[in-house]
Design an enzyme around this catalytic site. Structure first.
Site, PDB file in Angstrom:
ATOM      1  N   LYS A 179       0.772  -1.419  -0.291  1.00  0.00           N
ATOM      2  CA  LYS A 179       0.086   0.296   0.011  1.00  0.00           C
ATOM      3  C   LYS A 179       1.076   1.569   0.061  1.00  0.00           C
ATOM      4  O   LYS A 179       1.928   0.876   0.398  1.00  0.00           O
ATOM      5  CB  LYS A 179      -0.969  -0.253   1.457  1.00  0.00           C
ATOM      6  N   ARG A 279       1.938  -6.699   8.296  1.00  0.00           N
ATOM      7  CA  ARG A 279       1.520  -5.543   9.184  1.00  0.00           C
ATOM      8  C   ARG A 279       2.212  -5.394  10.705  1.00  0.00           C
ATOM      9  O   ARG A 279       1.882  -3.758  10.621  1.00  0.00           O
ATOM     10  CB  ARG A 279       0.421  -6.432   9.357  1.00  0.00           C
ATOM     11  N   ASN A 289      -2.169  -0.145   7.443  1.00  0.00           N
ATOM     12  CA  ASN A 289      -1.467  -1.130   8.057  1.00  0.00           C
ATOM     13  C   ASN A 289      -0.597  -1.962   6.662  1.00  0.00           C
ATOM     14  O   ASN A 289       0.243  -3.648   6.723  1.00  0.00           O
ATOM     15  CB  ASN A 289      -2.934  -2.278   7.635  1.00  0.00           C
ATOM     16  N   HIS A 292      -1.948  -5.671   1.533  1.00  0.00           N
ATOM     17  CA  HIS A 292      -3.138  -6.163   0.749  1.00  0.00           C
ATOM     18  C   HIS A 292      -3.232  -7.328   0.515  1.00  0.00           C
ATOM     19  O   HIS A 292      -2.385  -7.700  -0.255  1.00  0.00           O
ATOM     20  CB  HIS A 292      -4.355  -5.177   0.326  1.00  0.00           C
TER      21      HIS A 292
END
Length: 353
Positions: A179, A279, A289, A292
């Site tokens: 992310k 994470r 976090n 994904h």
């Protein structure tokens, strides 16, 4: 950039004029396309799908480049894929495509609304074209190999079984996303190293700026949650790395193995329960976090179809309607194909607005 930003009546040849004009010329006919190819200098063509419209995030960059270098040798244009036969192979494609033409030849291309890469490519290609015009050198012409059936990374058409890169039912895949919060802090290479050390093979690795329409569809099952807008905004706040993972070692299936390596969704919970997970190490708080992953094999297939529309599975894809899920919770609405996914994303984005 809305279609209003383009002038459907302005001829391409006027792009170098000093008169007040639209930033991008709308190429809607073959005649205008031919005129564009004959323009002196470099032309950057935003190829878009009619139901989504042109790429809005690049407007400010193009305006900046226009002020920086002028429009004597740098032109910008819009071209809807459905309107021109020459762009037939770009129809229904998920991400924005920018084609760079000089002297009637394709000299570069950029996929995705990657502003730094677009700026770098514009400067490099403009400088190269200036040298061509000044010194008579030959242009470096390219072909869009991604449009060639013979050059696709994954193909289900091979029947001899010799294509090691083709994904078969014996070689399951899952989607992994690094992310923007992890990317902006420079953790991409560390995370990829840990993924490889954990026994995963990375079939595809793309850095991409996610579109709002894509993310609203991707997380549509969470649309009623308080954090939905924050999540969508975060995923569109900067580049993500999209990985297609498979696994050749160990008895654990690839989806479960990736879920284990990621750890619990909430970084605080991950630090308590699985301190060695990604994470726990790279996440801060929800939704930041770091990574994904798909919930199960069906979700992996659906998510890969959305974010990698050119990806082909070697085994038969079920004809049942496809839904989308994310972060391992909830169920998505039915979708039928990558093309339907793109249209549904744009329709939903318009409805939200």
């Amino acid at each position: 950039m809305s279609p209003r930003a383009a002038s459907s009546a302005s001829p391409v040849g006027a792009m170098g004029s000093k008169k007040e004009m639209a930033l991008q010329v709308n190429i809607s006919t073959q005649e205008l396309w031919e005129e564009m190819l004959s323009s002196k200098g470099l032309t950057v063509v935003d190829v878009y799908q009619g139901w989504c419209g042109p790429c809005k995030p690049v407007v400010s960059l193009f305006q900046k480049m226009r002020i920086e270098v002028g429009l004597d040798l740098l032109h910008f244009a819009l071209a809807e894929a459905d309107c021109l036969d020459v762009l037939e192979k770009y129809r229904g494609r998920c991400e924005p495509t920018f084609l760079f033409y000089a002297g009637g030849e394709l000299v570069a291309l950029v996929r995705g609304a990657n502003a730094p890469l677009l700026q770098k490519t514009i400067r490099e290609q403009l400088q190269a074209e200036k040298i061509v015009l000044a010194e008579g050198r030959e242009r470096r012409v390219i072909e869009d190999e991604a449009l060639s059936d013979e050059d696709e990374c994954f193909s289900h058409e091979k029947e001899d079984g010799d294509d090691e890169d083709a994904v078969s039912s014996e070689k399951a895949c899952t989607l992994a996303v690094i992310k923007p919060d992890a990317v902006v802090h420079g953790k991409t290479d560390e995370i990829i190293t840990k993924i490889q050390e954990a026994g995963f093979d990375i079939l595809t690795n793309e850095e991409r700026d996610m579109r709002e329409a894509e993310m609203r569809l991707f997380y549509q099952h969470r649309a009623g949650e308080e954090a939905f807008e924050k999540l969508v905004h975060h995923m569109c706040s900067g580049p993500s790395h999209l990985l297609n993972l498979t696994r050749t070692e160990g008895t654990e299936d690839v989806v479960t193995a990736w879920q284990t390596l990621m750890g619990p969704c909430d970084p605080d919970v991950a630090r308590r329960e699985q301190p060695g997970s990604l994470r726990a190490q790279y996440g801060t708080e929800m939704p930041f976090n770091a990574v994904h992953g798909s919930r199960d094999s069906e979700d992996a297939r659906r998510e890969l179809a959305l974010l990698f529309p050119s990806f082909k599975f070697s085994d038969q894809v079920p004809e049942a309607p496809l839904g989308l899920e994310a972060e391992g919770e909830g169920a998505g609405e039915a979708l039928c194909s990558p093309e339907d996914v793109d249209k549904a994303a744009c329709d939903q984005a318009e409805a939200v607005r």
